[in-house]
Design an enzyme around this catalytic site. Sequence first.
Site, PDB file in Angstrom:
ATOM      1  N   SER A 274       0.834  -1.194   0.000  1.00 39.49           N
ATOM      2  CA  SER A 274       0.000   0.000   0.000  1.00 39.49           C
ATOM      3  C   SER A 274       0.871   1.247   0.000  1.00 39.49           C
ATOM      4  O   SER A 274       1.644   1.480  -0.920  1.00 39.49           O
ATOM      5  CB  SER A 274      -0.961  -0.041   1.196  1.00 39.49           C
ATOM      6  OG  SER A 274      -1.989   0.910   1.056  1.00 39.49           O
TER       7      SER A 274
ATOM      8  N   GLU B  13      -1.966  -1.466  -8.700  1.00 39.87           N
ATOM      9  CA  GLU B  13      -3.101  -1.999  -7.943  1.00 39.87           C
ATOM     10  C   GLU B  13      -3.592  -0.896  -7.032  1.00 39.87           C
ATOM     11  O   GLU B  13      -2.963   0.151  -6.904  1.00 39.87           O
ATOM     12  CB  GLU B  13      -2.707  -3.260  -7.158  1.00 39.87           C
ATOM     13  CG  GLU B  13      -1.540  -3.104  -6.209  1.00 39.87           C
ATOM     14  CD  GLU B  13      -1.918  -2.558  -4.838  1.00 39.87           C
ATOM     15  OE1 GLU B  13      -3.075  -2.756  -4.409  1.00 39.87           O
ATOM     16  OE2 GLU B  13      -1.072  -1.915  -4.203  1.00 39.87           O
TER      17      GLU B  13
ATOM     18  N   HIS C 185      -4.579  -5.644  -2.375  1.00 34.65           N
ATOM     19  CA  HIS C 185      -4.968  -5.440  -0.981  1.00 34.65           C
ATOM     20  C   HIS C 185      -5.856  -6.548  -0.435  1.00 34.65           C
ATOM     21  O   HIS C 185      -6.238  -6.503   0.744  1.00 34.65           O
ATOM     22  CB  HIS C 185      -5.688  -4.101  -0.833  1.00 34.65           C
ATOM     23  CG  HIS C 185      -4.768  -2.928  -0.748  1.00 34.65           C
ATOM     24  ND1 HIS C 185      -3.960  -2.546  -1.786  1.00 34.65           N
ATOM     25  CD2 HIS C 185      -4.532  -2.049   0.266  1.00 34.65           C
ATOM     26  CE1 HIS C 185      -3.263  -1.471  -1.424  1.00 34.65           C
ATOM     27  NE2 HIS C 185      -3.600  -1.152  -0.200  1.00 34.65           N
TER      28      HIS C 185
END
EC number: 3.4.17.13
Length: 277
Positions: free
Chosen positions: A102, A195, A262
């Site tokens: 992330s 992503e 995620h």
Amino acid sequence: MKVGLSACSDGHVKEWVYQIDELVQVMKNLGIEPVLALHISAKVDAFSGTDEERAADLMRLYADESIEAIYDISGGDLANGVLKYLDFDVIAGSNKVFWGYSDLTTVINAIYAITGKSSVLYQVKNMVYSQADLQKKRFADYLEGNTASLFDFKYEFLQGSHMEGIVVGGNIRCLTKLAGTKYWPDMSGKILLLESFGGGSGQIATLLTQLEQIGVFDKVTGVLLGTFTNYEKEDYELSVYDLLKMHISDTLPVACTEEIGHGHDSKAIVIGEKLIL
């Protein structure tokens, strides 16, 4: 085996603190001795400590010769704040691998851009989330030398049939925070992984536009799309691939995978290492 647990991004809110204790126990059950950074829990708003304090935490873990790897267990918005305080000479000379996901996309790509060292895009806290049993089995396999369980992922091509190059990227929103800085990786000949957790149609579209406008899609050898968690929950008429096609040539290879991102069942991928698909 001793490892460090850092938190370069947002501090853990009090509702998440129990996850740290659970993760420590999981690691101990796997024969791992975790060493926790000083600043992990949020103290002032999203901050567990100042940018300089969180960077110092990370550098202490790098300096500790008994620690074999560093796993960042944070996420959010603040990770790029530590970059100017990191000693990249120490990082370059270390044999430790940094893991995170992330917002840690910023640290991972900065490490590659400055030192050429690879890192792993993966959240080790997956071992205490909803797919904990699956992730603990994968991680145990990895510790025993079976890397395929954690790192091999299924994919399919959406455009083209072959791509190869060193992988850069990760979370699209966090990656673009590095644009225009010395921490931005050279995109020439790379596979760009993208992503996201959040972001609707307009938000993802504008980030892809930015990547096009700074010339990324003219330099990379291919794009690998991971999962776009919240986007995929909505009933958008356009897919992320549809948005991407607005910004790339029809000859640039594009592949996708449901196993990187995620999701609590996500696998790991090495950023800064050559991949052939």
